[in-house]
Design a protein around this motif. Structure first.
Motif, PDB file in Angstrom:
ATOM      1  N   ASN A  94       0.992  -1.324   0.150  1.00 50.46           N
ATOM      2  CA  ASN A  94       0.001  -0.181  -0.146  1.00 50.46           C
ATOM      3  C   ASN A  94       0.938   1.377  -0.236  1.00 50.46           C
ATOM      4  OD1 ASN A  94      -2.417  -1.364   0.115  1.00 50.46           O
ATOM      5  ND2 ASN A  94      -2.409  -1.783   2.531  1.00 50.46           N
ATOM      6  N   THR A  95       0.209   1.983  -0.850  1.00 55.25           N
ATOM      7  CA  THR A  95       1.237   3.695  -0.821  1.00 55.25           C
ATOM      8  C   THR A  95       0.397   4.383   0.128  1.00 55.25           C
ATOM      9  OG1 THR A  95      -0.198   4.386  -2.816  1.00 55.25           O
ATOM     10  CG2 THR A  95       1.931   3.042  -2.933  1.00 55.25           C
ATOM     11  N   THR A  96      -0.571   4.267   0.708  1.00 61.25           N
ATOM     12  CA  THR A  96      -1.247   5.057   1.736  1.00 61.25           C
ATOM     13  C   THR A  96      -1.489   4.411   2.949  1.00 61.25           C
ATOM     14  OG1 THR A  96      -3.589   4.479   1.144  1.00 61.25           O
ATOM     15  CG2 THR A  96      -2.597   6.183  -0.395  1.00 61.25           C
ATOM     16  N   SER A  97      -1.675   5.196   3.944  1.00 61.40           N
ATOM     17  CA  SER A  97      -2.095   4.619   5.374  1.00 61.40           C
ATOM     18  C   SER A  97      -3.312   5.316   5.885  1.00 61.40           C
ATOM     19  CB  SER A  97      -1.091   5.124   6.277  1.00 61.40           C
ATOM     20  OG  SER A  97      -1.012   6.411   6.438  1.00 61.40           O
ATOM     21  N   LEU A  98      -3.944   4.191   6.976  1.00 53.81           N
ATOM     22  CA  LEU A  98      -5.166   4.638   7.375  1.00 53.81           C
ATOM     23  C   LEU A  98      -5.051   6.187   8.234  1.00 53.81           C
ATOM     24  CD1 LEU A  98      -6.351   1.411   8.996  1.00 53.81           C
ATOM     25  CD2 LEU A  98      -7.361   2.600   6.998  1.00 53.81           C
ATOM     26  N   GLU A  99      -3.792   6.319   8.816  1.00 49.42           N
ATOM     27  CA  GLU A  99      -3.674   7.647   9.426  1.00 49.42           C
ATOM     28  C   GLU A  99      -3.705   8.635   8.444  1.00 49.42           C
ATOM     29  OE1 GLU A  99      -3.068  10.315  12.531  1.00 49.42           O
ATOM     30  OE2 GLU A  99      -3.433   8.160  12.475  1.00 49.42           O
ATOM     31  N   GLN A 100      -3.250   8.764   7.310  1.00 55.44           N
ATOM     32  CA  GLN A 100      -3.427   9.729   6.368  1.00 55.44           C
ATOM     33  C   GLN A 100      -4.949   9.877   5.860  1.00 55.44           C
ATOM     34  OE1 GLN A 100      -0.820   8.005   3.483  1.00 55.44           O
ATOM     35  NE2 GLN A 100       0.771   9.756   3.291  1.00 55.44           N
ATOM     36  N   TRP A 101      -5.612   8.794   5.749  1.00 55.49           N
ATOM     37  CA  TRP A 101      -7.417   8.877   5.479  1.00 55.49           C
ATOM     38  C   TRP A 101      -7.788   9.487   6.722  1.00 55.49           C
ATOM     39  CZ3 TRP A 101      -8.506   9.029   0.600  1.00 55.49           C
ATOM     40  CH2 TRP A 101      -7.706   8.263  -0.035  1.00 55.49           C
ATOM     41  N   ARG A 102      -7.236   9.038   7.807  1.00 55.79           N
ATOM     42  CA  ARG A 102      -7.988   9.595   9.210  1.00 55.79           C
ATOM     43  C   ARG A 102      -7.799  11.298   9.476  1.00 55.79           C
ATOM     44  NH1 ARG A 102      -6.091   6.422  12.142  1.00 55.79           N
ATOM     45  NH2 ARG A 102      -7.554   4.993  12.314  1.00 55.79           N
ATOM     46  N   ILE A 103      -6.691  11.657   8.939  1.00 58.30           N
ATOM     47  CA  ILE A 103      -6.273  13.035   8.678  1.00 58.30           C
ATOM     48  C   ILE A 103      -7.071  13.778   7.835  1.00 58.30           C
ATOM     49  CG2 ILE A 103      -4.627  14.778   8.124  1.00 58.30           C
ATOM     50  CD1 ILE A 103      -2.675  13.260   9.437  1.00 58.30           C
ATOM     51  N   LEU A 104      -7.422  13.193   6.583  1.00 57.97           N
ATOM     52  CA  LEU A 104      -8.236  13.909   5.705  1.00 57.97           C
ATOM     53  C   LEU A 104      -9.701  14.049   6.014  1.00 57.97           C
ATOM     54  CD1 LEU A 104      -8.851  14.911   2.802  1.00 57.97           C
ATOM     55  CD2 LEU A 104      -8.989  12.408   1.952  1.00 57.97           C
ATOM     56  N   GLN A 105     -10.149  12.920   6.762  1.00 60.65           N
ATOM     57  CA  GLN A 105     -11.431  12.789   7.009  1.00 60.65           C
ATOM     58  C   GLN A 105     -11.635  14.041   8.444  1.00 60.65           C
ATOM     59  OE1 GLN A 105     -14.167   9.327   8.593  1.00 60.65           O
ATOM     60  NE2 GLN A 105     -12.826   9.857  10.277  1.00 60.65           N
ATOM     61  N   ALA A 106     -10.755  14.047   9.345  1.00 60.07           N
ATOM     62  CA  ALA A 106     -10.680  15.128  10.238  1.00 60.07           C
ATOM     63  C   ALA A 106     -10.436  16.642   9.591  1.00 60.07           C
ATOM     64  CB  ALA A 106      -9.522  15.245  11.098  1.00 60.07           C
ATOM     65  N   VAL A 107     -10.033  16.888   8.531  1.00 60.99           N
ATOM     66  CA  VAL A 107     -10.010  18.022   7.946  1.00 60.99           C
ATOM     67  C   VAL A 107     -11.077  18.467   7.308  1.00 60.99           C
ATOM     68  CG1 VAL A 107      -8.920  19.376   6.197  1.00 60.99           C
ATOM     69  CG2 VAL A 107      -7.347  17.989   7.585  1.00 60.99           C
ATOM     70  N   VAL A 108     -11.747  17.481   6.774  1.00 60.14           N
ATOM     71  CA  VAL A 108     -13.080  17.805   6.117  1.00 60.14           C
ATOM     72  C   VAL A 108     -14.295  17.971   7.178  1.00 60.14           C
ATOM     73  CG1 VAL A 108     -14.913  16.623   4.743  1.00 60.14           C
ATOM     74  CG2 VAL A 108     -12.563  16.665   3.991  1.00 60.14           C
ATOM     75  N   TYR A 120      -7.676  22.828   8.354  1.00 61.42           N
ATOM     76  CA  TYR A 120      -6.487  22.203   9.164  1.00 61.42           C
ATOM     77  C   TYR A 120      -6.630  22.678  10.645  1.00 61.42           C
ATOM     78  CZ  TYR A 120      -4.718  20.880   4.735  1.00 61.42           C
ATOM     79  OH  TYR A 120      -4.627  20.262   3.317  1.00 61.42           O
ATOM     80  N   ALA A 121      -6.614  23.890  10.908  1.00 58.52           N
ATOM     81  CA  ALA A 121      -6.672  24.532  12.330  1.00 58.52           C
ATOM     82  C   ALA A 121      -7.416  23.664  13.362  1.00 58.52           C
ATOM     83  CB  ALA A 121      -6.819  25.693  12.303  1.00 58.52           C
ATOM     84  N   GLN A 122      -8.561  23.329  12.903  1.00 64.03           N
ATOM     85  CA  GLN A 122      -9.586  22.791  13.804  1.00 64.03           C
ATOM     86  C   GLN A 122      -9.402  21.230  14.046  1.00 64.03           C
ATOM     87  OE1 GLN A 122     -10.385  24.668  11.107  1.00 64.03           O
ATOM     88  NE2 GLN A 122     -12.317  26.093  11.237  1.00 64.03           N
ATOM     89  N   ALA A 123      -8.945  20.528  12.731  1.00 65.66           N
ATOM     90  CA  ALA A 123      -8.576  19.070  12.787  1.00 65.66           C
ATOM     91  C   ALA A 123      -7.179  18.956  13.506  1.00 65.66           C
ATOM     92  CB  ALA A 123      -8.114  18.732  11.465  1.00 65.66           C
ATOM     93  N   ALA A 124      -6.318  20.091  13.386  1.00 71.10           N
ATOM     94  CA  ALA A 124      -5.218  19.860  14.269  1.00 71.10           C
ATOM     95  C   ALA A 124      -5.061  19.958  15.761  1.00 71.10           C
ATOM     96  CB  ALA A 124      -4.167  20.849  13.961  1.00 71.10           C
ATOM     97  N   GLU A 125      -6.307  20.684  16.092  1.00 66.14           N
ATOM     98  CA  GLU A 125      -6.794  20.729  17.640  1.00 66.14           C
ATOM     99  C   GLU A 125      -7.402  19.309  17.979  1.00 66.14           C
ATOM    100  OE1 GLU A 125      -9.493  23.339  20.468  1.00 66.14           O
ATOM    101  OE2 GLU A 125      -9.130  23.969  18.223  1.00 66.14           O
ATOM    102  N   GLN A 126      -8.134  18.907  17.172  1.00 64.21           N
ATOM    103  CA  GLN A 126      -8.836  17.638  17.416  1.00 64.21           C
ATOM    104  C   GLN A 126      -7.868  16.386  17.606  1.00 64.21           C
ATOM    105  OE1 GLN A 126     -12.076  16.895  18.341  1.00 64.21           O
ATOM    106  NE2 GLN A 126     -12.512  19.157  18.315  1.00 64.21           N
ATOM    107  N   LEU A 127      -7.293  16.515  16.680  1.00 63.31           N
ATOM    108  CA  LEU A 127      -6.020  15.251  16.534  1.00 63.31           C
ATOM    109  C   LEU A 127      -4.660  15.595  17.357  1.00 63.31           C
ATOM    110  CD1 LEU A 127      -6.218  14.531  12.790  1.00 63.31           C
ATOM    111  CD2 LEU A 127      -7.314  13.430  14.531  1.00 63.31           C
ATOM    112  N   GLN A 128      -4.620  16.905  17.940  1.00 64.23           N
ATOM    113  CA  GLN A 128      -3.514  17.151  18.672  1.00 64.23           C
ATOM    114  C   GLN A 128      -2.097  16.857  17.949  1.00 64.23           C
ATOM    115  OE1 GLN A 128      -3.813  14.804  22.267  1.00 64.23           O
ATOM    116  NE2 GLN A 128      -5.452  16.135  23.280  1.00 64.23           N
TER     117      GLN A 128
END
Length: 296
Positions: free
Chosen positions: A4-18, A23-31
């Motif tokens: 695989n060239t992608t990870s679940l963590e990358q998709w989790r970040i995309l989901q959080a940003v959306v 980015y600011a709100q997602a960064a706060e939620q994901l710490q």
């Protein structure tokens, strides 16, 4: 085998940003820092060769391709979370599956209340639900065929916790000849068809009800029994909760038997495997006790 060239963590970040609107709100939620999120999503898009986000004003908005891919990624993330939850439950000694055997006379609505709560609390645990009648329910207890059993007739040597009284009434359609009588004896019943529920046991069958009827039809459950009685094809003993609306409308009538017109059966919860019963089965049993205080 292609890796695989992608990870679940990358998709989790995309989901959080959306989901969190940027980015600011997602960064706060994901710490995590915004730069970490931005770098991760650049790597994700580079790996896929597809633009997933576009900036509109101050918001990061999904492209058409990003919307389609994130929709699939959400399912992957949900499956991964469910997998981790199941592993945590098993690590704590909880069973992966619980078998519940329910006597057919048990009020269904109240059982469903307990099952809904169990699903909310432990969606990762599989449930197998089996219905049985008469000695079939005893078989489930004696021969350890289930983790939790709701039974109205306890086999010798087994103790259960009382959770629900069930009223069984002898009923017939309002136009049935028996419904026209002011008082009914066993001799009166003898000439009419009785609708009975089949014993589901494999070892020792139990006879339940009045057995003097020369005419007898046997069905698999009380729903069929009520349907046949509603067509005027016989009389039957049926749990009160299955016929409340028909009694209120006058379609069905309780028969005025000299004796035995109604019976009270105490539904109890049993743990056939006793000391080896797991925590999930115990928890389900506790919910059944809490959710079955009595019939309405």
């Amino acid at each position: 085998m292609q890796s695989n060239t992608t990870s679940l963590e990358q998709w989790r970040i995309l989901q959080a940003v959306v989901d969190h609107g940027g980015y600011a709100q997602a960064a706060e939620q994901l710490q995590k820092s915004q730069s970490t999120l931005s770098y991760s999503l650049r790597r994700l898009q580079d790996s896929l060769g597809v633009e997933l986000l576009e900036i509109q004003g101050r918001r990061a908005v999904l492209t058409a391709a990003g919307e389609s891919l994130l929709r699939q990624a959400r399912r992957l993330l949900d499956d991964a979370q469910a997998l981790e939850n199941t592993a945590q439950v098993m690590a704590q000694g909880w069973e992966a599956e619980v078998i519940l055997n329910v006597d057919v006379i048990t009020p269904k609505r109240l059982v469903l209340d307990a099952l809904r709560q169990f699903e909310r609390d432990h969606p990762e645990i599989r449930l197998e639900i089996i219905e049985s009648a008469l000695s079939g329910t005893q078989d489930a207890i004696v021969h350890n065929q289930a983790d939790v059993v709701l039974a109205g007739i306890a086999p010798p040597g087994f103790l259960g916790t009382s959770i629900c009284p069930v009223e069984m009434h002898c009923i017939a359609h309002r136009d049935h000849p028996l419904s026209q009588l002011d008082e009914i004896s066993e001799l009166d019943l003898r000439g009419y068809r009785q609708i009975v529920v089949r014993d589901s046991g494999s070892y020792r069958r139990i006879n339940s009800g009045w057995l003097g009827a020369e005419k007898r039809w046997t069905v698999n459950d009380f729903n069929h029994s009520v349907e046949l009685v509603s067509l005027g094809l016989g009389f039957a003993w049926v749990p009160l909760d299955r016929i409340t609306s028909q009694l209120n409308s006058g379609e069905l009538k309780k028969l005025p038997l000299v004796q035995g017109a109604n019976r009270h059966i105490d539904i109890k919860v049993f743990f056939p495997r006793r000391e080896s019963t797991g925590p999930a089965a115990r928890y389900l049993g506790d919910l059944l006790v809490q959710n079955l205080p009595g019939t309405e």
